[in-house]
Design a protein around this motif. Structure first.
Motif, PDB file in Angstrom:
ATOM      1  N   ILE A   1       0.850  -1.196   0.000  1.00  0.00           N
ATOM      2  CA  ILE A   1       0.000   0.000   0.000  1.00  0.00           C
ATOM      3  C   ILE A   1       0.883   1.242   0.000  1.00  0.00           C
ATOM      4  N   ASP A   2       1.900   1.247   0.854  1.00  0.00           N
ATOM      5  CA  ASP A   2       2.831   2.380   0.912  1.00  0.00           C
ATOM      6  C   ASP A   2       3.522   2.576  -0.435  1.00  0.00           C
ATOM      7  N   HIS A   3       3.929   1.487  -1.049  1.00  0.00           N
ATOM      8  CA  HIS A   3       4.602   1.551  -2.350  1.00  0.00           C
ATOM      9  C   HIS A   3       3.683   2.170  -3.404  1.00  0.00           C
ATOM     10  N   SER A   4       2.436   1.752  -3.422  1.00  0.00           N
ATOM     11  CA  SER A   4       1.456   2.289  -4.374  1.00  0.00           C
ATOM     12  C   SER A   4       1.256   3.778  -4.150  1.00  0.00           C
ATOM     13  N   TYR A   5       1.036   4.157  -2.906  1.00  0.00           N
ATOM     14  CA  TYR A   5       0.857   5.570  -2.541  1.00  0.00           C
ATOM     15  C   TYR A   5       2.074   6.388  -2.988  1.00  0.00           C
ATOM     16  N   ASP A   6       3.275   5.899  -2.653  1.00  0.00           N
ATOM     17  CA  ASP A   6       4.503   6.624  -2.986  1.00  0.00           C
ATOM     18  C   ASP A   6       4.693   6.763  -4.495  1.00  0.00           C
ATOM     19  N   LEU A   7       4.372   5.715  -5.259  1.00  0.00           N
ATOM     20  CA  LEU A   7       4.486   5.785  -6.714  1.00  0.00           C
ATOM     21  C   LEU A   7       3.581   6.869  -7.290  1.00  0.00           C
ATOM     22  N   VAL A   8       2.358   6.924  -6.777  1.00  0.00           N
ATOM     23  CA  VAL A   8       1.413   7.915  -7.277  1.00  0.00           C
ATOM     24  C   VAL A   8       1.886   9.324  -6.920  1.00  0.00           C
ATOM     25  N   VAL A   9       2.303   9.513  -5.686  1.00  0.00           N
ATOM     26  CA  VAL A   9       2.792  10.836  -5.263  1.00  0.00           C
ATOM     27  C   VAL A   9       3.989  11.252  -6.112  1.00  0.00           C
ATOM     28  N   LYS A  10       4.900  10.329  -6.337  1.00  0.00           N
ATOM     29  CA  LYS A  10       6.097  10.614  -7.133  1.00  0.00           C
ATOM     30  C   LYS A  10       5.732  11.009  -8.569  1.00  0.00           C
ATOM     31  N   GLY A  11       4.618  10.496  -9.069  1.00  0.00           N
ATOM     32  CA  GLY A  11       4.229  10.730 -10.448  1.00  0.00           C
ATOM     33  C   GLY A  11       3.498  12.033 -10.728  1.00  0.00           C
ATOM     34  N   VAL A  12       3.117  12.752  -9.689  1.00  0.00           N
ATOM     35  CA  VAL A  12       2.413  14.025  -9.913  1.00  0.00           C
ATOM     36  C   VAL A  12       3.430  15.168  -9.954  1.00  0.00           C
ATOM     37  N   PRO A  13       3.065  16.281 -10.563  1.00  0.00           N
ATOM     38  CA  PRO A  13       3.992  17.417 -10.620  1.00  0.00           C
ATOM     39  C   PRO A  13       4.439  17.873  -9.223  1.00  0.00           C
ATOM     40  N   LYS A  14       5.676  18.342  -9.144  1.00  0.00           N
ATOM     41  CA  LYS A  14       6.261  18.763  -7.861  1.00  0.00           C
ATOM     42  C   LYS A  14       5.402  19.794  -7.154  1.00  0.00           C
ATOM     43  N   LYS A  15       4.850  20.730  -7.900  1.00  0.00           N
ATOM     44  CA  LYS A  15       4.019  21.760  -7.302  1.00  0.00           C
ATOM     45  C   LYS A  15       2.842  21.143  -6.543  1.00  0.00           C
ATOM     46  N   LEU A  16       2.249  20.118  -7.123  1.00  0.00           N
ATOM     47  CA  LEU A  16       1.143  19.426  -6.470  1.00  0.00           C
ATOM     48  C   LEU A  16       1.641  18.587  -5.289  1.00  0.00           C
ATOM     49  N   ARG A  17       2.786  17.905  -5.475  1.00  0.00           N
ATOM     50  CA  ARG A  17       3.381  17.117  -4.377  1.00  0.00           C
ATOM     51  C   ARG A  17       3.655  17.988  -3.169  1.00  0.00           C
ATOM     52  N   ASP A  18       4.112  19.208  -3.413  1.00  0.00           N
ATOM     53  CA  ASP A  18       4.468  20.114  -2.315  1.00  0.00           C
ATOM     54  C   ASP A  18       3.253  20.484  -1.457  1.00  0.00           C
ATOM     55  N   THR A  19       2.047  20.319  -1.977  1.00  0.00           N
ATOM     56  CA  THR A  19       0.845  20.638  -1.184  1.00  0.00           C
ATOM     57  C   THR A  19       0.631  19.628  -0.049  1.00  0.00           C
ATOM     58  N   LEU A  20       1.283  18.470  -0.135  1.00  0.00           N
ATOM     59  CA  LEU A  20       1.161  17.477   0.929  1.00  0.00           C
ATOM     60  C   LEU A  20       1.876  17.904   2.207  1.00  0.00           C
ATOM     61  N   GLY A  21       2.837  18.808   2.065  1.00  0.00           N
ATOM     62  CA  GLY A  21       3.562  19.313   3.226  1.00  0.00           C
ATOM     63  C   GLY A  21       4.631  18.449   3.650  1.00  0.00           C
TER      64      GLY A  21
END
Length: 120
Positions: free
Chosen positions: A100-120
């Motif tokens: 589950i963690d691997h899936s979550y991390d893959l998806v997060v890694k695949g979105v633009p950095k600007k969007l990733r940065d909103t996760l904090g």
């Protein structure tokens, strides 16, 4: 692992939302608007729990070769998704949580950095 434990684990992750985009049965968990887990609520009710998770293609092949209850993603890209059959006994909870963690991390890694940065 039961559906409540799965649900609670996933919703504790940053940016996770739940949706039912296909029907009232298929729970889809997303991070930053992208799917990382799908599961059939009916399957859990019928004692046949399974989850679909995104996976690195090389790792997906390795997992399928080593676990009978990890198969190519049902109704998903067979290259990038696995289905884990959870009631068959050979998948330890720790492995399921790791995937589950691997899936979550893959998806997060695949979105633009600007969007990733909103996760904090």
């Amino acid at each position: 692992m039961n559906i409540e434990q799965l649900y609670d684990y996933c919703l504790k992750k940053k940016g996770v939302t739940e949706t039912f985009p296909f029907d009232n049965n298929t729970l889809v968990l997303k991070v930053l608007g992208k799917m990382f887990l799908l599961t059939s609520l009916k399957g859990w009710e019928e004692g046949k729990p399974a989850i679909n998770l995104k996976c690195d293609p090389t790792e997906a092949e390795n997992l399928r070769a080593n676990y009978d209850n990890i198969i190519p993603g049902y109704h998903m890209s067979k290259k990038h998704w696995n289905t884990l059959k959870l009631n068959q006994g050979d998948l330890e909870n720790a492995l399921v949580l790791q995937l589950i963690d691997h899936s979550y991390d893959l998806v997060v890694k695949g979105v633009p950095k600007k969007l990733r940065d909103t996760l904090g």
